[in-house]
Design a protein around this motif. Sequence first.
Motif, PDB file in Angstrom:
ATOM      1  N   THR A   1     -22.896 -73.388 -42.828  1.00 38.97           N
ATOM      2  CA  THR A   1     -22.639 -74.452 -43.801  1.00 38.97           C
ATOM      3  C   THR A   1     -21.808 -73.863 -44.934  1.00 38.97           C
TER       4      THR A   1
ATOM      5  N   SER B   1     -19.243 -74.928 -48.035  1.00 41.89           N
ATOM      6  CA  SER B   1     -18.705 -76.016 -48.848  1.00 41.89           C
ATOM      7  C   SER B   1     -17.982 -75.524 -50.096  1.00 41.89           C
ATOM      8  N   SER B   2     -17.967 -74.214 -50.308  1.00 40.60           N
ATOM      9  CA  SER B   2     -17.345 -73.652 -51.508  1.00 40.60           C
ATOM     10  C   SER B   2     -17.023 -72.186 -51.265  1.00 40.60           C
TER      11      SER B   2
ATOM     12  N   SER C   1     -14.383 -74.424 -41.137  1.00 40.18           N
ATOM     13  CA  SER C   1     -15.066 -75.288 -42.096  1.00 40.18           C
ATOM     14  C   SER C   1     -14.153 -76.442 -42.516  1.00 40.18           C
TER      15      SER C   1
ATOM     16  N   SER D   1     -20.081 -70.039 -51.078  1.00 38.34           N
ATOM     17  CA  SER D   1     -20.813 -70.088 -49.808  1.00 38.34           C
ATOM     18  C   SER D   1     -20.607 -68.832 -48.977  1.00 38.34           C
TER      19      SER D   1
ATOM     20  N   ILE E   1     -12.397 -76.098 -48.433  1.00 37.79           N
ATOM     21  CA  ILE E   1     -13.202 -75.741 -49.610  1.00 37.79           C
ATOM     22  C   ILE E   1     -12.388 -75.886 -50.899  1.00 37.79           C
TER      23      ILE E   1
ATOM     24  N   ARG F   1      -9.487 -73.403 -45.582  1.00 41.66           N
ATOM     25  CA  ARG F   1     -10.676 -73.445 -44.730  1.00 41.66           C
ATOM     26  C   ARG F   1     -11.182 -72.035 -44.441  1.00 41.66           C
TER      27      ARG F   1
END
Length: 239
Positions: free
Chosen positions: A114, A116-117, A192, A120, A195, A106
């Motif tokens: 945001t 997600s990868s 997050s 990012s 990922i 994370r």
Amino acid sequence: MLRFSAVLLATTLLGTSALAHAQTELVFGTTHDANSASYHYARDYLQQLCADNKLNCELRSLPGRRSEALLAIGKLDGEVGRVKGYGLKHPDYVRVEEPFNVVQTRIFTRTPFTISSWQSLTYFARTVSYKRGIFLYQQRLEQLVPSLQLHDVQSEDACLQVVLAQRSEACVFDVGGLTSDARRLLKKGYASASIEDLPLFIYLHKDHGELALPLAETARRMQARGVPAQLRRTYYELK
């Protein structure tokens, strides 16, 4: 009489060999902090895995690079908690071909983004921290240089702290690697979703390579019995 003596000697030797096997003690290193959920998970998993194979195993918490160095010179019998790609870096080691755990990777930040990868990170951050000795994190992040400036720190706890102190804009961390103190730090920022979920493996020094197959078979039986799932429920599911 001579034949009886030979049989007796063979039986004694077999018994001695079995006893020696039963008393075999192996020392493994792990990069997980001794106060973290992942350490407790790995310790309990390893103890059961070894006990089922009549082995006595000890788990030691060591800095990532020290654990790696000690295994290289034969001061450890193996490592617990390395990714599959670790075998490419160390082809002499023997991997137990059954993952014993899965890490959720994370990103921690002071304000919500945001994410997600891995890519990012380049959309909002210039400086990113990660725990020293986590080879795959280092690899993933180095692919994003020069967009990112990287800082390796001693622990997951320190990784969160440098973000909160505004010395880094993001921290890559292993959910299970956090201590109870670090979990409280999470409430001061934002984490997050995962990922990348990373299967973790046990690696053996080449001198113990013959143990890889029986340990893998035992690991599969433990998986079928739901042992990993129970350990996760016991130790660390991020609420």
